[in-house]
Design a protein around this motif. Structure first.
Motif, PDB file in Angstrom:
ATOM      1  N   UNK A   1       0.712  -1.253   0.008  1.00  0.00           N
ATOM      2  CA  UNK A   1       0.085   0.131   0.011  1.00  0.00           C
ATOM      3  C   UNK A   1       0.826   1.378   0.019  1.00  0.00           C
ATOM      4  N   UNK A   2       0.225   2.456  -0.462  1.00  0.00           N
ATOM      5  CA  UNK A   2       1.153   3.615  -0.296  1.00  0.00           C
ATOM      6  C   UNK A   2       1.021   4.213   1.153  1.00  0.00           C
ATOM      7  N   UNK A   3       2.124   4.782   1.723  1.00  0.00           N
ATOM      8  CA  UNK A   3       1.713   5.270   2.925  1.00  0.00           C
ATOM      9  C   UNK A   3       0.682   5.995   3.318  1.00  0.00           C
ATOM     10  N   UNK A   4       0.167   6.852   2.486  1.00  0.00           N
ATOM     11  CA  UNK A   4      -1.047   7.696   2.969  1.00  0.00           C
ATOM     12  C   UNK A   4      -2.276   6.800   2.937  1.00  0.00           C
ATOM     13  N   UNK A   5      -2.527   6.003   2.005  1.00  0.00           N
ATOM     14  CA  UNK A   5      -3.664   5.220   2.067  1.00  0.00           C
ATOM     15  C   UNK A   5      -3.396   4.006   3.227  1.00  0.00           C
ATOM     16  N   UNK A   6      -2.458   3.564   3.636  1.00  0.00           N
ATOM     17  CA  UNK A   6      -2.086   2.556   4.756  1.00  0.00           C
ATOM     18  C   UNK A   6      -2.394   3.362   6.103  1.00  0.00           C
TER      19      UNK A   6
ATOM     20  N   UNK B   1       5.964   3.875   9.070  1.00  0.00           N
ATOM     21  CA  UNK B   1       5.337   4.568   7.923  1.00  0.00           C
ATOM     22  C   UNK B   1       6.217   5.736   7.851  1.00  0.00           C
ATOM     23  N   UNK B   2       6.604   6.093   6.402  1.00  0.00           N
ATOM     24  CA  UNK B   2       7.334   7.151   6.073  1.00  0.00           C
ATOM     25  C   UNK B   2       6.481   8.429   6.342  1.00  0.00           C
ATOM     26  N   UNK B   3       7.153   9.523   6.478  1.00  0.00           N
ATOM     27  CA  UNK B   3       6.558  11.033   6.589  1.00  0.00           C
ATOM     28  C   UNK B   3       5.224  11.355   5.448  1.00  0.00           C
ATOM     29  N   UNK B   4       5.595  10.487   4.477  1.00  0.00           N
ATOM     30  CA  UNK B   4       4.601  10.627   3.326  1.00  0.00           C
ATOM     31  C   UNK B   4       3.232  10.725   3.746  1.00  0.00           C
TER      32      UNK B   4
ATOM     33  N   UNK C   1      -0.431  12.889  17.296  1.00  0.00           N
ATOM     34  CA  UNK C   1       0.566  13.823  17.841  1.00  0.00           C
ATOM     35  C   UNK C   1       1.950  13.277  18.309  1.00  0.00           C
ATOM     36  N   UNK C   2       2.041  12.089  18.790  1.00  0.00           N
ATOM     37  CA  UNK C   2       3.132  11.367  18.917  1.00  0.00           C
ATOM     38  C   UNK C   2       3.891  11.120  17.677  1.00  0.00           C
ATOM     39  N   UNK C   3       2.990  10.446  16.770  1.00  0.00           N
ATOM     40  CA  UNK C   3       3.739  10.165  15.483  1.00  0.00           C
ATOM     41  C   UNK C   3       4.283  11.434  14.681  1.00  0.00           C
TER      42      UNK C   3
END
Length: 504
Positions: free
Chosen positions: A347-352, A381-384, A403-405
């Motif tokens: 999956x893409x980072x944003x969708x995941x 997951x990356x910052x994307x 907020x933690x992420x």
């Protein structure tokens, strides 16, 4: 745990291509294939495909086993495997078809290479594994059968077998062997080192010594000793097919019988209190065994056939985020991360991130554990995925973990959380860990509880007012865990207030 939850921890499986190579290189399988190719010109066989004495000698020579005193036996085993797996096929002779009685040394048929032999070179990895699995079942049946010497001892004067005197129940033997392999499978799944060997006495004891027995009786120890010797015989049979890697019991130990005629068990941990601890070399003399990667695959396949839920890492890669988060809390830490990585890779980072956050919501009993699993998966997951996490900053259930992420990645513009959100996240985090049985996790939770109460004055008076369905359960747990009696009492009082508020 609900009925559809995994009953076994997941295992890492090698790829089918790797497993197929292992299957082809297993000594017994390799010999069977070599004999099948050797049978191209036709090999006379007896009833049931048994290789006759003269071709057996030639087959033994073909395998290069003539100098081995057990060479003929190894060859006969490999030939029988070739017959059982279809690597050779039998065409009956005319005399056999007529139903005539044949001399013991007469050919009842001619063996030639079977269709399955071609699959070993031109088939898919799964084709090869299917052939190997069929042969493995034959070897398992052989391992569960009584020793030939025992059979000979129980022949009556008329040459018939006295089954009652033999004291052998085929179903019980097969179930015991299945249980042993199941225990090995479980130990492999739970062990951070899948190649960790298991001492044979410990494995035998795991099937015989009751869990609630502090000190095994002499009768139980004798039973363990007998089981250990039986397992030694069985693992010697199973190793050539590639199911297990086995270091047999030291022959000198088998000869060192105690006065009752039973092989003595090692002393040390679990033995007599005055014994010296065993060294690794001492333990190895009593036999060491582990499932090979091929063995893990085979035992899992048999479990699946029996209707057992035996997950493997990667099973959830094509499942929804809700299925992933529901399963991950049951996985050991390392395997949970591996499963998450495979799920994220599809999956893409944003969708995941969006799928995980949606699945993490809820007020049900398992919701805190889902959110903890979501937080752990989101950490990979990356910052994307930043936009998905910012979208839930104001969400009561997800605003804290978002907020933690963001903070962990040093991203700007993170609004300060309200005190209510901080305490809600605290309750949710503790609630997610309440039913973890691991000793290290329990110690960490106890330290967390103590640290929270030391850092925040009036902590309990604030927590009982938090609008979280698990607030009372968390406070009751804090009352049990807190080492300070006064603080523990305050936690229990606060739990009572929380319970009253929720019921009112």
């Amino acid at each position: 745990m609900s009925a559809d939850r995994p009953t076994l921890p997941p295992v890492r499986l090698h790829s089918e291509a790797e497993l197929a190579r292992d299957a082809l290189s297993a000594p017994l399988m390799a010999r069977a294939a070599k004999l099948a190719r050797w049978a191209e010109r036709g090999v006379p066989v007896g009833v049931g495909g048994q290789i006759l004495e003269e071709p057996l000698a030639a087959a033994t020579e073909h395998l290069g086993l003539t100098a081995d005193e057990d060479g003929a036996a190894y060859t006969a085993e490999a030939w029988q495997l070739a017959v059982d797996t279809g690597l050779v096929e039998i065409a009956e002779t005319e005399e056999s078809e007529d139903g005539a009685d044949l001399p013991d040394d007469a050919a009842a048929g001619i063996a030639t290479p079977g269709e399955e032999l071609g699959l070993l070179t031109s088939g898919s990895p799964q084709d090869i594994l299917d052939i190997w699995l069929g042969g493995m079942e034959t070897v398992l049946a052989d391992a569960a059968a009584p020793d030939l010497a025992d059979l000979a001892d129980q022949l009556t004067e008329g040459g018939e077998l006295d089954l009652d005197a033999l004291d052998w129940n085929p179903e019980e033997e097969a179930e015991l062997l299945d249980g042993i392999l199941g225990n090995l499978y479980l130990l492999t799944a739970l062990n951070e080192r899948p190649d960790q060997e298991v001492p044979l006495p410990a494995l035998a004891a795991s099937m015989i010594v009751p869990d609630d027995m502090d000190e095994p009786t002499d009768e139980v120890l004798e039973e363990v000793s007998e089981a250990m010797m039986r397992l030694d015989d069985q693992f010697r049979v199973l190793e050539p097919i590639g199911l297990v890697a086995y270091q047999p019991v030291d022959e000198s130990l088998i000869e060192e019988l105690d006065e009752d005629g039973e092989a003595a068990l090692p002393q040390g941990p679990g033995g007599s209190s005055g014994a010296e601890p065993l060294t690794d070399e001492d333990v190895s003399r009593y036999g060491l065994v582990r499932l090979t990667p091929l063995g893990v695959y085979a035992v899992r396949a048999r479990m699946l056939d029996a209707g057992v839920h035996a997950p493997a890492v990667g099973d959830l890669a094509d499942k929804g985020a809700d299925v992933l988060l529901d399963a991950l809390p049951e996985y050991p830490e390392g395997l949970a991360q591996a499963e998450s990585e495979l799920w994220l890779a599809a999956r893409t980072p944003l969708d995941a991130a969006r799928d995980l956050l949606t699945a993490a919501r809820g007020d049900d009993e398992r919701a805190p554990r889902r959110r903890l699993a979501a937080q752990q998966t989101l950490s990979l997951i990356s910052p994307d995925a930043e936009a998905a996490l910012r979208d839930v900053l104001d969400d009561r259930q997800l605003g804290g973990l978002s907020r933690v992420w963001l903070a962990e990645r040093g991203l700007p513009g993170i609004p300060e959380p309200s005190q209510e959100m901080i305490f809600w996240l605290t309750v949710d985090t503790i609630a997610a860990q309440l039913d973890i049985a691991d000793d290290d996790a329990a110690t960490e939770l106890r330290d967390l509880v103590q640290g929270l109460t030391e850092q925040h004055s009036g902590f309990f008076d604030t927590v009982w007012r938090v609008d979280h369905p698990a607030a009372a359960d968390v406070l009751e747990a804090m009352g049990r865990l807190h080492p300070d009696k006064k603080a523990a009492k305050e936690a229990r009082k606060a739990a009572f207030k929380a319970r009253s508020r929720q019921s009112g």
